[in-house]
Design a protein around this motif. Sequence first.
Motif, PDB file in Angstrom:
ATOM      1  N   SER B 137       0.856  -1.186   0.000  1.00 26.05           N
ATOM      2  CA  SER B 137       0.000   0.000   0.000  1.00 26.05           C
ATOM      3  C   SER B 137       0.896   1.241   0.000  1.00 26.05           C
ATOM      4  N   GLU B 138       0.285   2.390  -0.252  1.00 27.52           N
ATOM      5  CA  GLU B 138       1.065   3.639  -0.239  1.00 27.52           C
ATOM      6  C   GLU B 138       1.642   3.883   1.155  1.00 27.52           C
ATOM      7  N   LYS B 139       0.880   3.539   2.161  1.00 21.79           N
ATOM      8  CA  LYS B 139       1.351   3.730   3.538  1.00 21.79           C
ATOM      9  C   LYS B 139       2.567   2.838   3.804  1.00 21.79           C
ATOM     10  N   GLU B 140       2.469   1.589   3.379  1.00 24.08           N
ATOM     11  CA  GLU B 140       3.601   0.664   3.589  1.00 24.08           C
ATOM     12  C   GLU B 140       4.822   1.138   2.817  1.00 24.08           C
ATOM     13  N   MET B 141       4.599   1.604   1.593  1.00 24.71           N
ATOM     14  CA  MET B 141       5.731   2.077   0.788  1.00 24.71           C
ATOM     15  C   MET B 141       6.379   3.302   1.413  1.00 24.71           C
ATOM     16  N   ALA B 142       5.553   4.154   2.017  1.00 22.42           N
ATOM     17  CA  ALA B 142       6.098   5.333   2.678  1.00 22.42           C
ATOM     18  C   ALA B 142       7.067   4.893   3.776  1.00 22.42           C
ATOM     19  N   GLY B 143       6.684   3.854   4.524  1.00 24.30           N
ATOM     20  CA  GLY B 143       7.556   3.334   5.579  1.00 24.30           C
ATOM     21  C   GLY B 143       8.816   2.708   5.004  1.00 24.30           C
TER      22      GLY B 143
END
Lengths: 253, 182
Positions: B137-143
């Motif tokens: 997800s975008e959130k996971e990729m941000a991390g």
Amino acid sequence: MDARDWDKKIEQALNQGTRVDPETRENVWNNIESRLYTGGGKESTSHMKRKRNFIRLAASVAAIVILVAGLNTQPGLALVNRIRELFDPEKNITQDIEGTPEERNVKLNEGKDAEYVIYVDEERYGFVRGEDADRIVPNPPLEERYPEVSMEIRQVNDKKPEALIEEIQAKLQQEFSDVTAPEKVDQPVSGWTFRGLEGGKWDSRLVRVYVIDNRKEGSFVITQRYFLEAEEGHGARFDHMLGEFYIVEEQAE
Amino acid sequence: MDIQLIREIKNGNKDSFKELYEIYADGALRTATGITGDRQLAGDAVQETFIRVYRNLDSFDIGKPFKPWFYRILTNECSRLLRKKPRMVSLNRMCDEQGCQVADREREDYTDLYNAIKSLKDIYRVPVVLKYLQGFSEKEMAGILGLNQNTVKSRLFKARNMLRKKLEAGEGRIGLGRKGLG
């Protein structure tokens, strides 16, 4: 084509283009197993070049830039902490010293303004931060009778390697009778190197210079000083440590 | 399953580490190939990643998901290795041992699209690979990438548009459409 179809195409293109070769999969595991469980210094799946009678048995490569993304607004301490997250505080490397493989534990040291890191063999050397340059020197210091042994790392912000090489070579020619022409290398770092030698005796002073691109329109100049008889000892050790030199770069948006 | 495996690996169980490798190797090799565009570099990146994982497992918070942590290390290793070699986008890289045969229409489209993905700058290509190969997800990729979530969203949006434009520009070419370099 709607968005969902487009997403599907991208996924299929990536799946097709990144098919895994079972032999690669097996080779990678064999190398991992060798390094972790048998204590061997097996090389990576890429071909490693032999340079100047020593074999780099570690799988890592020459001066590599690490991208530490999105830190433009963070203070220096956050950068240092991020570096410590990305890099092991210490590691074991296997190096070939005077024809004998030797395993050494090396420790992470950050250079000036955390713009680079280097792993240092702290059992034999100390890392000394200076105003304009950092130095790696024998620890404990050598006896007075030996010529200087050191590796200096200096950053020159406004000159790229190609512009700096002639200048450095000219300076060396004032100091040494025998100075080699600049040579392009990719180990232990990717850049240019040349050597100056004072004479043919065991304690004749020798200097080896590496000039590498700092990726910011400037250069890192690494100057190794030792003596002729120490070329396969201190010289090789300096080169192995230099093989664990990494430039730290913040990625711009 | 990951948590139990990780505990066993921490206890020095080699079979468990091999099992972890079996679970993650294919995805890791695919992702590394997608990021680096080079199968040899990908192999090196995956090798270094598993070694780093093994050596740093003590610092991994077992309460957090393992996969994003693993892929963070992998993307960093890929970035590291990419800096050594100049990237080349070449149709020849897409050829297998049988050479660059004229393939069926469907395969040809994907070849061009894959080349287009490879030609993207790192900051766009990496999120594309992580999203479409690994489903992050975008959130996971941000991390994983150490970025703001909006930045990831924006880069994905731009990447998809760039890919469309590249493909539209390549339409109407004959055969494999050998663009060559530059």
